[in-house]
Design an enzyme around this catalytic site. Structure first.
Site, PDB file in Angstrom:
ATOM      1  CD  GLU A 174       8.062  -8.365  -1.677  1.00 37.21           C
ATOM      2  OE1 GLU A 174       7.574  -7.268  -2.030  1.00 37.21           O
ATOM      3  OE2 GLU A 174       9.289  -8.597  -1.667  1.00 37.21           O
ATOM      4  CG  ASN A 180      11.709 -10.879  -1.668  1.00 35.88           C
ATOM      5  OD1 ASN A 180      11.814 -10.144  -2.649  1.00 35.88           O
ATOM      6  ND2 ASN A 180      10.854 -10.652  -0.691  1.00 35.88           N
ATOM      7  CD  GLU A 237       9.559  -3.059  -5.014  1.00 39.27           C
ATOM      8  OE1 GLU A 237       9.528  -4.235  -4.640  1.00 39.27           O
ATOM      9  OE2 GLU A 237      10.617  -2.389  -5.065  1.00 39.27           O
TER      10      GLU A 237
HETATM   11  P1  C2E Z   1      12.295  -5.767  -1.334  1.00 37.00           P
HETATM   12  O1  C2E Z   1      12.149  -7.146  -1.856  1.00 37.00           O
HETATM   13  O2  C2E Z   1      12.434  -4.664  -2.325  1.00 37.00           O
HETATM   14  O3  C2E Z   1      11.038  -5.538  -0.377  1.00 37.00           O
HETATM   15  C1  C2E Z   1      10.317  -4.345  -0.269  1.00 37.00           C
HETATM   16  C2  C2E Z   1      10.725  -3.581   0.973  1.00 37.00           C
HETATM   17  O4  C2E Z   1      10.062  -2.328   0.992  1.00 37.00           O
HETATM   18  C3  C2E Z   1      10.325  -4.275   2.274  1.00 37.00           C
HETATM   19  O5  C2E Z   1      11.335  -3.978   3.236  1.00 37.00           O
HETATM   20  C4  C2E Z   1       9.028  -3.552   2.630  1.00 37.00           C
HETATM   21  O6  C2E Z   1       8.707  -3.626   4.006  1.00 37.00           O
HETATM   22  C5  C2E Z   1       9.371  -2.149   2.202  1.00 37.00           C
HETATM   23  N1  C2E Z   1       8.190  -1.329   1.914  1.00 37.00           N
HETATM   24  C6  C2E Z   1       6.976  -1.713   1.469  1.00 37.00           C
HETATM   25  N2  C2E Z   1       6.169  -0.662   1.270  1.00 37.00           N
HETATM   26  C7  C2E Z   1       6.881   0.434   1.590  1.00 37.00           C
HETATM   27  C8  C2E Z   1       6.588   1.845   1.590  1.00 37.00           C
HETATM   28  O7  C2E Z   1       5.497   2.305   1.244  1.00 37.00           O
HETATM   29  N3  C2E Z   1       7.594   2.676   1.993  1.00 37.00           N
HETATM   30  C9  C2E Z   1       8.810   2.218   2.385  1.00 37.00           C
HETATM   31  N4  C2E Z   1       9.723   3.106   2.764  1.00 37.00           N
HETATM   32  N5  C2E Z   1       9.122   0.898   2.388  1.00 37.00           N
HETATM   33  C10 C2E Z   1       8.163   0.023   1.984  1.00 37.00           C
HETATM   34  P2  C2E Z   1      11.920  -5.095   4.199  1.00 37.00           P
HETATM   35  O8  C2E Z   1      10.844  -6.055   4.608  1.00 37.00           O
HETATM   36  O9  C2E Z   1      12.700  -4.399   5.246  1.00 37.00           O
HETATM   37  O10 C2E Z   1      12.902  -5.903   3.261  1.00 37.00           O
HETATM   38  C11 C2E Z   1      14.051  -5.307   2.714  1.00 37.00           C
HETATM   39  C12 C2E Z   1      14.707  -6.202   1.682  1.00 37.00           C
HETATM   40  O11 C2E Z   1      15.215  -7.397   2.308  1.00 37.00           O
HETATM   41  C13 C2E Z   1      13.748  -6.688   0.618  1.00 37.00           C
HETATM   42  O12 C2E Z   1      13.573  -5.675  -0.342  1.00 37.00           O
HETATM   43  C14 C2E Z   1      14.488  -7.895   0.113  1.00 37.00           C
HETATM   44  O13 C2E Z   1      15.515  -7.530  -0.759  1.00 37.00           O
HETATM   45  C15 C2E Z   1      15.101  -8.455   1.398  1.00 37.00           C
HETATM   46  N6  C2E Z   1      14.201  -9.512   1.919  1.00 37.00           N
HETATM   47  C16 C2E Z   1      13.126  -9.400   2.735  1.00 37.00           C
HETATM   48  N7  C2E Z   1      12.567 -10.613   2.982  1.00 37.00           N
HETATM   49  C17 C2E Z   1      13.302 -11.510   2.284  1.00 37.00           C
HETATM   50  C18 C2E Z   1      13.237 -12.949   2.117  1.00 37.00           C
HETATM   51  O14 C2E Z   1      12.343 -13.644   2.632  1.00 37.00           O
HETATM   52  N8  C2E Z   1      14.201 -13.521   1.332  1.00 37.00           N
HETATM   53  C19 C2E Z   1      15.180 -12.773   0.723  1.00 37.00           C
HETATM   54  N9  C2E Z   1      16.084 -13.421  -0.023  1.00 37.00           N
HETATM   55  N10 C2E Z   1      15.264 -11.435   0.856  1.00 37.00           N
HETATM   56  C20 C2E Z   1      14.342 -10.812   1.610  1.00 37.00           C
HETATM   57 CA    CA Z   2      10.856  -8.139  -3.278  1.00 39.61          CA
HETATM   58 CA    CA Z   3      11.697  -4.613  -4.445  1.00 39.28          CA
HETATM   59 CA    CA Z   4      14.464  -3.188  -2.613  1.00 37.38          CA
END
Ligand code: C2E
Ligand code: CA
Ligand code: CA
Ligand code: CA
Length: 281
Positions: free
Chosen positions: A59, A119, A238
């Site tokens: 991802e 995403n 996840e």
């Molecule tokens: P999401 O799509 O549910 O992405 C998964 C989030 O969980 C990511 O946070 C990732 O870094 C985090 N994660 C992965 N493995 C673990 C783990 O083992 N433990 C914990 N505690 N967290 C983990 P991130 O990168 O901070 O992104 C947060 C949210 O922001 C994403 O949730 C998504 O909704 C949004 N996002 C991130 N990048 C994009 C993008 O390019 N476009 C859009 N539209 N939304 C994005």
């Molecule tokens: Ca996602």
């Molecule tokens: Ca997710």
């Molecule tokens: Ca999420």
């Protein structure tokens, strides 16, 4: 003043000033950094639980190092970008950059059929020219449509759901795939499964985090695993943070996982493909 949902309006209150000012500052910084290269993408592996040492799927997640505000997490600025419409331009950049990074990754030895999850916000998907821009990015970077999986949430059904469903079906006919993200965290999960076309389910981290010591989380995960099996689609768990969690999920019949236990999200260049094999680190 607009709040969370697009249609809700509330009167301005003095204690909101601070927050509004922050939002305005962030909005301006966001717009400036869209032209100033303040963003980059990172890649997090999605592994098969049967063999979690390597990966052929992952991802991409956006990172913003703002010149003015420092590091701002996506949870904070994506919502703002959605409310202000900036997500349309930002979203196009994300897709183009994701395709460019993936093409470079494949050129460095990643498998040709690597599947990259991107995403996609509801606002983005509702743009009439969404497919056109997406397909153009895929072609410009000489990728194949099956390289791309769109991660969407149930919020895509809140407006223009017919158009959105048509768009997703059209793209799936062309070989792209669709994953339902954060499954279980909404309020109408089962009814939207009926409406939305999808090729993959991703179960929300909130349930996965309770897999070891919370019986309710375990029961929910067990039923989502059954559900994904009846739909004949893979389930990605996840937020898998330990070997114990991964083993338990595997024992329950979950196929795929993503989380810090396997790897944190890292720049594409942090992985060194070797003969089409990419090892997690
Ligand atoms: P999401 O799509 O549910 O992405 C998964 C989030 O969980 C990511 O946070 C990732 O870094 C985090 N994660 C992965 N493995 C673990 C783990 O083992 N433990 C914990 N505690 N967290 C983990 P991130 O990168 O901070 O992104 C947060 C949210 O922001 C994403 O949730 C998504 O909704 C949004 N996002 C991130 N990048 C994009 C993008 O390019 N476009 C859009 N539209 N939304 C994005
Ligand atoms: Ca996602
Ligand atoms: Ca997710
Ligand atoms: Ca999420």
């Amino acid at each position: 003043i607009r709040t969370g949902s697009n249609r809700e309006y509330v009167l301005f209150q003095p204690e909101m000033r601070e927050n509004e000012l922050n939002n305005i500052r962030m909005f301006q910084a966001l717009r400036e950094d869209l032209v100033n290269d303040g963003f980059h993408l990172v890649l997090q592996p999605i592994v098969d639980l049967d063999y979690a040492q390597t990966f052929t799927e992952g991802e991409c997640l956006i990172r913003w190092q703002s010149a003015e505000l420092g590091f701002v997490p996506p949870d904070v600025f994506i919502g703002l970008a959605e409310r202000t419409g900036t997500i349309i331009k930002l979203g196009r950049w994300i897709i183009e950059e994701a395709c460019r990074e993936l093409a470079a990754f494949i050129a460095r030895g990643a498998p040709d059929n690597f599947k990259l999850h991107i995403n996609i916000s509801a606002v983005q998907l509702q743009q009439p020219d969404f497919s056109e821009h997406l397909l153009a990015s895929i072609q410009r970077n000489e990728l194949i449509n099956s390289n791309i999986c769109l991660e969407i949430t149930e919020s895509v059904l809140l407006q223009n759901s017919h158009e959105v469903i048509d768009t997703l079906n059209y793209l799936r006919r062309l070989g792209l795939s669709v994953a339902i993200d954060d499954f279980g965290s909404g309020y109408s999960s089962l009814s939207y499964l009926h409406l939305l076309p999808f090729d993959c389910l991703k179960i929300d981290r909130d349930f996965v985090s309770g897999i070891i010591d919370d019986q309710k989380s375990e029961a929910i995960i067990a039923s989502v695993i059954m559900l994904s099996q009846s739909f004949g689609v893979p389930l990605v768990a996840e937020g898998v943070e330990s070997a114990e969690m991964g083993e338990k999920l595997q024992g329950m019949g979950c196929e795929k996982a993503q989380g810090y236990h396997y790897s944190r999200p890292q720049p594409f260049t942090a992985w060194e493909p070797n003969d089409g094999t990419i090892t997690v680190n």
